[in-house]
Design an enzyme around this catalytic site. Structure first.
Site, PDB file in Angstrom:
ATOM      1  N   ASP A 197      -8.907  -5.947   5.797  1.00  0.00           N
ATOM      2  CA  ASP A 197      -9.289  -6.846   4.709  1.00  0.00           C
ATOM      3  C   ASP A 197     -10.135  -8.003   5.227  1.00  0.00           C
ATOM      4  O   ASP A 197     -11.051  -8.463   4.535  1.00  0.00           O
ATOM      5  CB  ASP A 197      -8.040  -7.384   4.005  1.00  0.00           C
ATOM      6  CG  ASP A 197      -7.449  -6.357   3.050  1.00  0.00           C
ATOM      7  OD1 ASP A 197      -8.185  -5.900   2.161  1.00  0.00           O
ATOM      8  OD2 ASP A 197      -6.273  -6.012   3.198  1.00  0.00           O
ATOM      9  N   HIS A 248       0.803  -1.215   0.000  1.00  0.00           N
ATOM     10  CA  HIS A 248       0.000   0.000   0.000  1.00  0.00           C
ATOM     11  C   HIS A 248       0.842   1.274   0.000  1.00  0.00           C
ATOM     12  O   HIS A 248       0.293   2.367  -0.114  1.00  0.00           O
ATOM     13  CB  HIS A 248      -0.938   0.012   1.205  1.00  0.00           C
ATOM     14  CG  HIS A 248      -1.990  -1.047   1.168  1.00  0.00           C
ATOM     15  ND1 HIS A 248      -2.997  -1.069   0.231  1.00  0.00           N
ATOM     16  CD2 HIS A 248      -2.185  -2.144   1.955  1.00  0.00           C
ATOM     17  CE1 HIS A 248      -3.777  -2.123   0.434  1.00  0.00           C
ATOM     18  NE2 HIS A 248      -3.299  -2.794   1.462  1.00  0.00           N
TER      19      HIS A 248
END
Length: 268
Positions: A178, A48
């Site tokens: 997630d 990320h």
């Protein structure tokens, strides 16, 4: 062979709890400040974060100035990415989205040279071997390399016993956001269903038969209702608490609010 005394892997095996920070900005200055602040490790996030291999290297140099170990999270589970990341010489590597034992086996194979794996061999020229000065790098690096697999879906929680049992997997790391998204609780890791999955995963890993061999360990990104201390009390041994961009954002917001409040007070 036992791990080198001061490696992250050896410290976990010796019973320590490690606490680190994630680097998404790829700022060498931020990295150096974090290292001198006393974190046990700096996790460079290639999944990320904003940079790639060339951007990570100056950050690794900055962290090395304070003798602080680096862990790198790869953007995807391919041997090409893993090869390039390991050649930089981190002490640990994080594989995102490991859903079953087969994926974990492949992840480990990417970290090992033939005939035990498929890692490309360039030991005479890469940073990990001190550019070939460490002539025995290929013989000893495995004992120090901390391999971490992320459990981020309901499927992976259901398969976590087999994932944890894979030879070479040193730690199972939870990805709360997630995981919450995978069960329909987007951005809500505090939801009861997510918390129940976490407890199931924790119980399974902590009761692993591999514990007699010094692992696997529980690792976490401390977010949501579960702060770093909560994870530590539940048996997690490798905890990433802060994140550079979040810490800087929060400091900026607090600074602006403080000043704006002083303006309001001055007009009363």
């Amino acid at each position: 062979m036992a791990s080198t005394q001061n490696s992250l892997k050896a410290r976990l095996q010796d019973g320590e709890v490690l606490y680190g920070i994630a680097l998404l900005s790829y700022s060498p200055t931020m990295a150096e400040i974090a290292a001198f602040a006393g974190y046990d490790f700096v996790l460079i996030d290639m999944e990320h974060g904003f940079g790639g291999i060339a951007d990570a290297l100056p950050c690794i140099h900055a962290v090395a100035a304070a003798n602080t170990p680096v862990i790198i999270r790869v953007p995807e589970n391919t041997h090409v990415w893993v090869k390039k990341v390991l050649d930089l010489g981190p002490q640990g590597i994080v594989f995102p989205f490991i859903n079953d034992a087969d994926q974990a086996i492949k992840a480990v194979s990417y970290c090992r040279y033939p005939t035990k794996g498929v890692r490309g061999v360039a030991t005479p020229i890469v940073r990990a071997s001190k550019f070939g000065i460490d002539e025995h790098y290929a013989e000893h690096y495995e004992k120090d390399l901390l391999i971490m697999c992320q459990v981020e879906t309901e499927e992976s929680v259901n398969n976590v016993e087999k994932i944890a049992a894979v030879d070479g997997v040193d730690a199972v790391m939870v990805g709360p956001y997630d995981l919450s998204a995978s069960v329909g609780c987007m951005s809500n890791p505090n939801a009861q269903k997510v918390q129940d999955l976490l407890r199931t995963m924790e119980k399974t890993v902590l009761s692993s038969k591999k514990k007699e061999e010094g692992g696997p360990f529980l690792a976490a990104f401390a977010i949501g209702a579960d702060g770093s201390e909560d994870f530590r009390r539940r048996g997690y041994r490798c905890i990433r608490g802060a994140c550079d961009v979040v810490s800087f954002k929060n400091a900026c917001l607090a600074d602006v609010r403080k000043f704006k409040k002083s303006l309001l007070n001055s007009t009363c």
